[in-house]
Design a protein around this motif. Structure first.
Motif, PDB file in Angstrom:
ATOM      1  N   GLN A   3      -9.735   9.255 -45.341  1.00  0.00           N
ATOM      2  CA  GLN A   3      -9.020   9.355 -44.163  1.00  0.00           C
ATOM      3  C   GLN A   3      -7.808   9.422 -44.079  1.00  0.00           C
ATOM      4  OE1 GLN A   3      -9.640   6.877 -41.314  1.00  0.00           O
ATOM      5  NE2 GLN A   3      -9.243   8.614 -39.625  1.00  0.00           N
ATOM      6  N   ASP A   4      -7.000   8.517 -44.832  1.00  0.00           N
ATOM      7  CA  ASP A   4      -5.456   7.838 -45.771  1.00  0.00           C
ATOM      8  C   ASP A   4      -4.988   9.414 -45.739  1.00  0.00           C
ATOM      9  OD1 ASP A   4      -3.090   6.093 -45.627  1.00  0.00           O
ATOM     10  OD2 ASP A   4      -3.568   6.029 -47.757  1.00  0.00           O
TER      11      ASP A   4
ATOM     12  N   MET B  37      -4.771  12.561 -43.697  1.00  0.00           N
ATOM     13  CA  MET B  37      -3.748  12.376 -43.086  1.00  0.00           C
ATOM     14  C   MET B  37      -2.424  12.084 -43.780  1.00  0.00           C
ATOM     15  SD  MET B  37      -5.701  12.496 -40.236  1.00  0.00           S
ATOM     16  CE  MET B  37      -5.728  11.105 -38.525  1.00  0.00           C
ATOM     17  N   ASN B  38      -1.568  11.133 -44.887  1.00  0.00           N
ATOM     18  CA  ASN B  38      -0.677  11.002 -44.714  1.00  0.00           C
ATOM     19  C   ASN B  38      -0.270  11.763 -45.915  1.00  0.00           C
ATOM     20  OD1 ASN B  38       0.062   8.724 -42.883  1.00  0.00           O
ATOM     21  ND2 ASN B  38      -1.214   7.671 -44.149  1.00  0.00           N
ATOM     22  N   LYS B  39      -1.586  13.018 -46.870  1.00  0.00           N
ATOM     23  CA  LYS B  39      -1.063  13.505 -48.062  1.00  0.00           C
ATOM     24  C   LYS B  39      -1.199  15.249 -47.931  1.00  0.00           C
ATOM     25  CE  LYS B  39      -0.364   9.752 -51.542  1.00  0.00           C
ATOM     26  NZ  LYS B  39      -1.211   9.332 -52.207  1.00  0.00           N
TER      27      LYS B  39
ATOM     28  N   THR C  23     -12.555   5.471 -45.412  1.00  0.00           N
ATOM     29  CA  THR C  23     -11.250   4.476 -45.332  1.00  0.00           C
ATOM     30  C   THR C  23      -9.617   5.831 -46.328  1.00  0.00           C
ATOM     31  OG1 THR C  23     -11.393   3.211 -44.378  1.00  0.00           O
ATOM     32  CG2 THR C  23      -9.489   2.743 -44.871  1.00  0.00           C
ATOM     33  N   SER C  24     -10.260   5.652 -47.498  1.00  0.00           N
ATOM     34  CA  SER C  24      -9.022   5.673 -48.505  1.00  0.00           C
ATOM     35  C   SER C  24      -9.314   7.166 -48.371  1.00  0.00           C
ATOM     36  CB  SER C  24      -9.582   6.018 -50.135  1.00  0.00           C
ATOM     37  OG  SER C  24      -9.488   4.125 -49.856  1.00  0.00           O
TER      38      SER C  24
END
Length: 153
Positions: A120-121, A124-126, A117-118
């Motif tokens: 994926q984050d 997607m966000n960095k 999950t980390s």
């Protein structure tokens, strides 16, 4: 390495194995007195053989148990584009190593995160906000077989 003798190499080996070892302990292992060992260490530092001293941390205890290698291919290879990419990558703390490589991809990143999950984050966000990334390939480490910080010489 031409300026290093057997004693210098042994000092480097001792410091690689334990950067907290005292000059007195190294001197005892090498059957020398403290002063010449101290002077040799200072010379090795000045000449750039020793670049820094670090503490190695347990990544799992710090909730960074997932290691991912991410290969990246850039869309374009102009000098300013590559420089901007490197500047952006260096700013991301999750990326602990970055290599410019030859082959199908341009860069290989070593990334530490807590879990999928980390990651994926992170992607997607960095990572996805960095311009000029054309293609990525993520490789997830299932188990660490060998990890060493000691150089062989």
């Amino acid at each position: 390495m031409e300026n290093l003798d057997k004693t210098d190499l042994e000092i480097l080996k001792q410091l690689q194995a334990n950067s907290n070892i005292t000059t007195k302990e190294i001197a005892a292992k090498l059957f020398l007195t403290v002063t010449p060992v101290y002077e040799r260490i200072k010379r090795l530092e000045r000449e750039g053989y020793i670049t820094k001293y670090v503490a190695l941390l347990d990544k799992k205890k710090l909730n960074l148990g997932m290691t991912v290698f991410c290969n990246i291919r850039l869309k374009e290879h102009a000098r300013n584009i590559g420089s901007n990419f490197v500047k952006d990558i260096v700013a991301l703390p999750e990326i602990i190593e970055c290599y410019n490589i030859a082959g199908d991809y341009d860069f290989m990143l070593k990334i530490l995160v807590a879990d999928m999950t980390s990651y994926q984050d992170f992607v997607m966000n960095k990572l996805s906000t960095i311009e000029n990334i054309g293609n990525t390939q993520s490789i997830f480490v299932m188990g660490e077989i060998k990890h060493s910080t000691e150089l062989s010489f």
